[in-house]
Design a protein around this motif. Structure first.
Motif, PDB file in Angstrom:
ATOM      1  N   MET A 232       0.997  -0.825  -0.035  1.00 42.20           N
ATOM      2  CA  MET A 232      -0.215   0.187  -0.174  1.00 42.20           C
ATOM      3  C   MET A 232       0.902   1.222  -0.429  1.00 42.20           C
ATOM      4  SD  MET A 232      -2.940  -0.025   0.099  1.00 42.20           S
ATOM      5  CE  MET A 232      -4.768   0.844  -0.245  1.00 42.20           C
ATOM      6  N   LEU A 233       1.946   1.270   1.464  1.00 42.72           N
ATOM      7  CA  LEU A 233       2.899   1.984   0.579  1.00 42.72           C
ATOM      8  C   LEU A 233       3.637   2.993  -0.547  1.00 42.72           C
ATOM      9  CD1 LEU A 233       3.587   4.155   2.928  1.00 42.72           C
ATOM     10  CD2 LEU A 233       5.546   2.185   3.322  1.00 42.72           C
ATOM     11  N   VAL A 234       4.200   1.514  -1.237  1.00 41.16           N
ATOM     12  CA  VAL A 234       4.630   1.765  -2.756  1.00 41.16           C
ATOM     13  C   VAL A 234       3.941   2.275  -3.195  1.00 41.16           C
ATOM     14  CG1 VAL A 234       6.487   1.144  -4.090  1.00 41.16           C
ATOM     15  CG2 VAL A 234       6.709   0.468  -2.015  1.00 41.16           C
ATOM     16  N   PHE A 235       2.339   2.144  -3.722  1.00 42.71           N
ATOM     17  CA  PHE A 235       1.811   2.118  -4.744  1.00 42.71           C
ATOM     18  C   PHE A 235       1.324   2.914  -4.614  1.00 42.71           C
ATOM     19  CE2 PHE A 235       3.355  -2.154  -5.102  1.00 42.71           C
ATOM     20  CZ  PHE A 235       3.551  -2.660  -6.683  1.00 42.71           C
ATOM     21  N   GLY A 236       1.338   3.468  -3.446  1.00 43.29           N
ATOM     22  CA  GLY A 236      -0.154   4.588  -2.758  1.00 43.29           C
ATOM     23  C   GLY A 236       0.934   5.746  -3.247  1.00 43.29           C
ATOM     24  N   LEU A 237       2.220   5.815  -3.084  1.00 45.66           N
ATOM     25  CA  LEU A 237       3.295   7.079  -3.140  1.00 45.66           C
ATOM     26  C   LEU A 237       3.119   7.310  -4.637  1.00 45.66           C
ATOM     27  CD1 LEU A 237       5.151   6.635  -0.574  1.00 45.66           C
ATOM     28  CD2 LEU A 237       4.021   8.516  -0.551  1.00 45.66           C
ATOM     29  N   TRP A 238       3.322   6.071  -5.286  1.00 42.82           N
ATOM     30  CA  TRP A 238       3.609   5.847  -6.466  1.00 42.82           C
ATOM     31  C   TRP A 238       2.460   6.865  -7.893  1.00 42.82           C
ATOM     32  CZ3 TRP A 238       7.626   1.762  -8.050  1.00 42.82           C
ATOM     33  CH2 TRP A 238       7.650   1.822  -9.803  1.00 42.82           C
ATOM     34  N   GLU A 239       1.156   6.254  -6.525  1.00 43.81           N
ATOM     35  CA  GLU A 239      -0.075   6.930  -7.738  1.00 43.81           C
ATOM     36  C   GLU A 239      -0.077   8.647  -7.268  1.00 43.81           C
ATOM     37  OE1 GLU A 239      -3.128   5.938  -9.035  1.00 43.81           O
ATOM     38  OE2 GLU A 239      -4.795   7.434  -8.205  1.00 43.81           O
ATOM     39  N   HIS A 240       0.156   8.613  -6.324  1.00 42.22           N
ATOM     40  CA  HIS A 240       0.295  10.098  -5.853  1.00 42.22           C
ATOM     41  C   HIS A 240       1.340  10.758  -6.915  1.00 42.22           C
ATOM     42  CE1 HIS A 240       0.544  13.343  -3.548  1.00 42.22           C
ATOM     43  NE2 HIS A 240       2.067  13.397  -3.219  1.00 42.22           N
ATOM     44  N   TYR A 241       2.473  10.238  -7.687  1.00 38.22           N
ATOM     45  CA  TYR A 241       3.281  10.878  -8.396  1.00 38.22           C
ATOM     46  C   TYR A 241       2.241  11.229  -9.544  1.00 38.22           C
ATOM     47  CZ  TYR A 241       6.782  11.785  -4.385  1.00 38.22           C
ATOM     48  OH  TYR A 241       7.276  11.732  -3.258  1.00 38.22           O
TER      49      TYR A 241
ATOM     50  N   ILE B 146      -2.005  -1.445 -10.287  1.00 36.15           N
ATOM     51  CA  ILE B 146      -1.480  -1.923  -9.153  1.00 36.15           C
ATOM     52  C   ILE B 146      -2.521  -1.418  -8.032  1.00 36.15           C
ATOM     53  CG2 ILE B 146      -0.620  -3.175  -6.942  1.00 36.15           C
ATOM     54  CD1 ILE B 146       1.873  -3.553  -9.305  1.00 36.15           C
ATOM     55  N   TYR B 147      -2.124  -0.118  -7.674  1.00 37.92           N
ATOM     56  CA  TYR B 147      -2.968   0.736  -7.164  1.00 37.92           C
ATOM     57  C   TYR B 147      -4.606   0.244  -7.202  1.00 37.92           C
ATOM     58  CZ  TYR B 147      -4.498   4.763  -4.721  1.00 37.92           C
ATOM     59  OH  TYR B 147      -5.568   5.073  -3.510  1.00 37.92           O
ATOM     60  N   GLU B 148      -4.960   0.667  -8.308  1.00 40.76           N
ATOM     61  CA  GLU B 148      -6.354   0.423  -7.991  1.00 40.76           C
ATOM     62  C   GLU B 148      -7.627  -0.618  -7.714  1.00 40.76           C
ATOM     63  OE1 GLU B 148      -8.804   2.104 -10.008  1.00 40.76           O
ATOM     64  OE2 GLU B 148      -7.618   3.800  -9.774  1.00 40.76           O
ATOM     65  N   ILE B 149      -6.458  -2.125  -7.756  1.00 39.75           N
ATOM     66  CA  ILE B 149      -6.725  -3.579  -7.119  1.00 39.75           C
ATOM     67  C   ILE B 149      -7.151  -3.170  -5.836  1.00 39.75           C
ATOM     68  CG2 ILE B 149      -6.472  -5.921  -6.594  1.00 39.75           C
ATOM     69  CD1 ILE B 149      -5.410  -5.692  -9.682  1.00 39.75           C
ATOM     70  N   LEU B 150      -5.742  -2.936  -5.416  1.00 39.19           N
ATOM     71  CA  LEU B 150      -5.701  -2.820  -3.505  1.00 39.19           C
ATOM     72  C   LEU B 150      -6.500  -2.215  -3.297  1.00 39.19           C
ATOM     73  CD1 LEU B 150      -1.659  -2.384  -3.353  1.00 39.19           C
ATOM     74  CD2 LEU B 150      -2.896  -4.273  -2.839  1.00 39.19           C
ATOM     75  N   PHE B 151      -6.807  -0.558  -3.784  1.00 45.61           N
ATOM     76  CA  PHE B 151      -8.126   0.539  -3.358  1.00 45.61           C
ATOM     77  C   PHE B 151      -9.054  -0.164  -3.078  1.00 45.61           C
ATOM     78  CE2 PHE B 151      -9.983   4.396  -2.576  1.00 45.61           C
ATOM     79  CZ  PHE B 151      -9.944   4.983  -1.273  1.00 45.61           C
ATOM     80  N   ASN B 152      -9.188  -0.004  -4.604  1.00 44.32           N
ATOM     81  CA  ASN B 152     -11.294  -0.346  -5.330  1.00 44.32           C
ATOM     82  C   ASN B 152     -11.546  -1.633  -5.240  1.00 44.32           C
ATOM     83  OD1 ASN B 152     -11.236   2.453  -5.000  1.00 44.32           O
ATOM     84  ND2 ASN B 152     -10.741   2.614  -7.889  1.00 44.32           N
ATOM     85  N   GLY B 153     -10.856  -2.626  -5.210  1.00 40.64           N
ATOM     86  CA  GLY B 153     -10.503  -4.020  -5.626  1.00 40.64           C
ATOM     87  C   GLY B 153     -10.495  -5.006  -4.468  1.00 40.64           C
TER      88      GLY B 153
END
Lengths: 282, 285, 260
Positions: A133-142, A159-166
């Motif tokens: 969550m930390l890595v892909f969340g920050l990535w998404e932010h950038y 991946i972020y979409e899967i982690l968050f929305n999925g």
């Protein structure tokens, strides 16, 4: 005098000028160092006084700002302009404690993994989930910045979409929906007419429960909306219970709770409650 | 002395295992989702208050919708938000979405607004906009009261709000004609009343999950709130007023029969209790 | 109606009068004036619930709720301190499940101090004060996980609780734990009543530390609170009377209503 003026200028709300900001940070560090040194060197009695003093000064700010007479439009007193920076400061101090929380989590779960305690693989999942969550969340932010850096590759968005929305969102919704099952079984088990009061409560509960749903409205739909006895339509009766029986009770509870909170605040502010957070009351 | 057999029918129906209750409830929910029995929804005065407050916003002022909810309460708060947006579009009131907590709400509400905007041919930045998630609770509201563009800064897409056509001439909170809070969090109302509605007199309407609503009736009665949507019921009622039967109306069918089931279970449990007690009484005498 | 961003004269007078009554009452109690507190069943049950965990040789779980550091949480921590002192005397473990990162260091410190005060500092285990998650439902389910894995005998839930309250207590009940809960927020009280053995309601919550410790400072404050409440009820009655007799526009009514 010039020195005093320049010191005073440090404490005026002002745009973030570099030198001023550095001076404020320096002043904060020095104050913390002085307080720490005092705390270490003073005896128990002196330490108690120090804590009481700091608590009193910290608590004084918002109270004084609210009660001090105001002038002008918008109405202000000498502390009003400081509300924003002080609130920000409190938010920042709070943010530091997030690190402590994460440290605690890592400590508990790290020990589970290191000592291969029963269920240690759950702890491993915790580390994997937190890292992902930390890595892909920050990535998404950038990626979302108005001008994303060209070197940020966009593929982790999926991946972020899967982690968050999925995962995260449906898990949250599913957990909340568990409440429906719990309330059904708890209501069935706990609701027994043992006394006349319990009977009254059940009648009120049935009226409100039915008044909340179209089925209730349908049950009494034969009563015309404009009839004199339209009051007995379940949805009207339900709202009446909420507005005229529930509301005064809520007000009463809020009254008591607010006074309780005031008394508790006063005790902490004036360090009267020594037995609990400070040293034992003699 | 109680010599009644613990395994008697009246005792057993007082102790239906919770797994059966869970199964029954799941069955009722599935049944109503697949084969709904639709019943009419009658708008309450609290819901009409929200609708009238939106209609009464002067054309030169904005509606601010604070969408402080996330996926957990989505079943109630999403239809509420959607119905409020329909009411705004139908009355041609420009609205801005914002969010103080939890941050997820602003994305979910944005999706709903885009969907509704397509239906009315509304344009982003002209008819509606999204101020995004703003960190800092009280600080944001205090700043919002004094200077809207400064407090908001950039919108959801990272664009300065001053560049949006609908924000032209919006200076402070006096340019906001109504604030609607849609929330599953309890501290939000007190914050908006204390920092915006109280000091500046900005009209306020709210939408809550059904479990939260009871404690907010005093504010409705005192006039501090113009109206209030109570859970999915409030959303369904507003859907009736904007003539857009949607998700909330479906949810109400499910909720109707789930409530009937819970009432039936309570009655069954009490019948068992009273009759078992009656038998005990007979035996004792 | 006037601005509420700052206090008006009525609020200033009311605040200082209320504060004076409460502080005055505390000082009187500290000087030895005996004060009476009625029995609060939910709080009396704490001792039995701790005793049950000792008899069963299983730990106790304490949750200070979801709120950050505020008055509600500080009161919860005061109750936690009392429970730890009781449990430490019987060498029973207390696990504290934390949701707010800001509460975590304060809870850790209070817990350590409570073990020290009970004369059993060796019983303090840092891993028993646990940060679970700051996400509401993750906290709820995570805490239920702790209840199940640690086989807790007793759950104490004091603090600010919201929708997760039923997840905690219904599962706690299914696991066979004795549960004592207290929350000043009226929305969660019905759920606690349906699932817990004892519940502390409304402002009883703020009476807790006074009731449990019988310290003069706290009992004095409690009695002061009641005097203030009585005065406010009288004022409300006067307000109703004035509004009815003079109408809502009269300057007296407006002034008492917070305007002007």
């Amino acid at each position: 005098m010039a020195l005093l003026r320049s010191v005073w200028s440090l404490f005026q709300p002002a745009p973030n000028r570099g030198v001023l900001l550095a001076a404020i940070v320096l002043a904060a560090i020095i104050s913390v160092a002085i307080l720490y040194a005092l705390h270490r060197t003073l005896g128990p009695r002196g330490r108690r006084w120090l804590i009481a003093l700091v608590t009193f000064l910290a608590g004084l700010f918002f109270g004084l700002e609210f009660f001090w007479p105001v002038k002008g439009d918008p109405a202000k007193n000498f502390l009003t302009d400081w509300i924003e920076p002080v609130s920000t400061m409190i938010a920042i101090i709070g943010a530091f404690t997030v690190g402590l929380g994460i440290y605690s989590l890592c400590q508990v779960h790290g020990r589970n993994v290191a000592q291969r305690r029963p269920g240690w693989h759950n702890s491993l999942t915790f580390f994997a989930a937190m890292l992902a969550m930390l890595v892909f969340g920050l990535w998404e932010h950038y990626l979302h910045l108005p001008q994303p850096l060209p070197e940020v590759v966009p593929w982790p968005k999926g991946i972020y979409e899967i982690l968050f929305n999925g995962l995260f969102a449906p898990l949250q919704a599913a957990t909340f929906s568990l409440l429906a099952f719990y309330i059904a079984s708890a209501a069935y088990r706990a609701f027994r007419i043992r006394t006349a009061e319990a009977g009254l409560m059940m009648a009120a509960a049935f009226i409100v429960m039915l008044g909340q749903v179209p089925f209730g409205a349908w049950l009494t739909s034969s009563i015309p909306v404009d009839a004199g006895w339209a009051f007995f339509r379940l949805e009207v009766l339900g709202e009446w219970v909420m507005r005229w029986l529930n509301m005064p009770a809520q007000r009463g509870i809020v009254f008591g709770v607010a006074i309780g909170a005031l008394a508790m605040s006063l005790r902490i502010w004036l360090s009267l409650e020594r037995g609990t957070f400070f040293t034992e009351q003699s | 002395m109680d010599r009644s057999p613990e395994g008697s029918f009246w005792h057993r129906i007082q102790r239906i295992p919770r797994h059966y209750i869970y199964l029954l409830l799941a069955g009722v929910v599935a049944w109503q989702l697949l084969f709904p029995i639709r019943l009419p929804v009658v708008p309450s005065s609290a819901t009409k208050g929200v609708y009238d407050a939106i209609a009464a916003v002067p054309d030169d002022k904005l509606v601010v919708i604070s969408t402080d909810w996330d996926a957990s309460t989505e079943a109630e708060t999403a239809p509420q938000t959607q119905a409020i947006m329909h009411a705004c579009f139908q009355h041609r009131k420009r609205f801005a979405i914002m969010n103080l907590q939890p941050p997820m709400g602003v994305k979910l509400a944005n999706d709903l607004a885009e969907e509704a905007a397509r239906e009315y041919g509304a344009e982003y930045g002209v008819d509606w906009c999204n101020w995004g998630y703003k960190y800092g609770y009280e600080n944001v509201l205090m700043a919002l009261g004094k200077n809207v563009p400064k407090a908001v800064g950039d919108d959801f897409y990272g664009k300065p709000v001053t560049e949006l056509p609908m924000m032209e001439g919006v200076a402070d909170i006096k340019d906001v004609g109504l604030v609607v809070i849609v929330t599953g969090l309890s501290a939000m109302t007190e914050m908006w009343i204390g920092l915006i509605q109280g000091p500046y007199g900005t009209p306020l309407a709210t939408a809550y999950t059904a479990v939260m609503a009871p404690i907010y009736y005093p504010y409705l009665d005192s006039g501090q709130m113009k109206g209030m949507l109570v859970g999915a019921k409030g959303a369904a009622e507003l859907e009736v007023l904007v003539d857009r039967p949607g998700k909330a109306s479906d949810i109400m069918n499910v909720q109707s029969w789930a409530h009937v089931l819970i009432i039936a279970l309570i009655i069954v449990g009490n019948l068992g209790y009273l009759l078992a007690r009656g038998r005990r009484g007979e035996r004792a005498s | 109606m006037g601005s509420l961003e700052h206090a008006n004269w009525f609020m200033r007078i009311a605040f200082f009068a209320m504060s004076a009554i409460i502080v005055g009452s505390v000082i009187l109690a500290q000087r030895g004036r005996a004060m009476f507190i009625r029995r609060i069943p939910g709080l009396t049950a704490i001792e039995d619930a701790v005793g049950r965990a000792t008899e069963m040789g299983r730990p106790i779980l304490f949750s200070p709720g979801l709120d950050g550091i505020n008055i509600v949480t500080l009161q919860a921590l005061a109750i936690l301190t009392y429970i730890i002192k009781l449990a430490a005397a019987q060498a029973t473990r207390v696990i504290v499940a934390i949701r707010s990162p800001t509460v975590y260091p304060v809870a850790e410190e209070s817990t350590r101090e409570a073990y020290d005060a009970a004369g059993r500092p060796e019983l303090y285990r840092p891993e028993d004060v646990r940060f679970i998650s700051d996400e509401q439902f993750a906290y709820g389910l995570g805490t239920v996980g702790v209840m199940a894995r640690e086989h807790v005998a007793t759950n104490f839930l004091f603090g600010g609780f919201y929708a997760e309250s039923l997840i905690l207590t219904e599962n706690g009940r299914a696991l066979g734990a004795v549960q004592v809960a207290g929350c000043p927020d009226p929305t969660q009280i019905p759920f606690f009543i349906a699932t817990c053995d004892y519940v502390v309601i409304g402002d009883e919550y703020y009476a807790a530390s006074a009731y449990l410790t019988r310290e003069p400072t706290l009992t004095g404050s409690l009695v002061g609170q009641d005097i203030v409440k009585a005065i406010l009820i009288a004022l409300a009655a006067v307000g109703i009377g004035l509004t009815t007799a003079l109408g809502p526009g009269h300057f007296l009514t407006v002034w008492l209503g917070g305007g002007g």
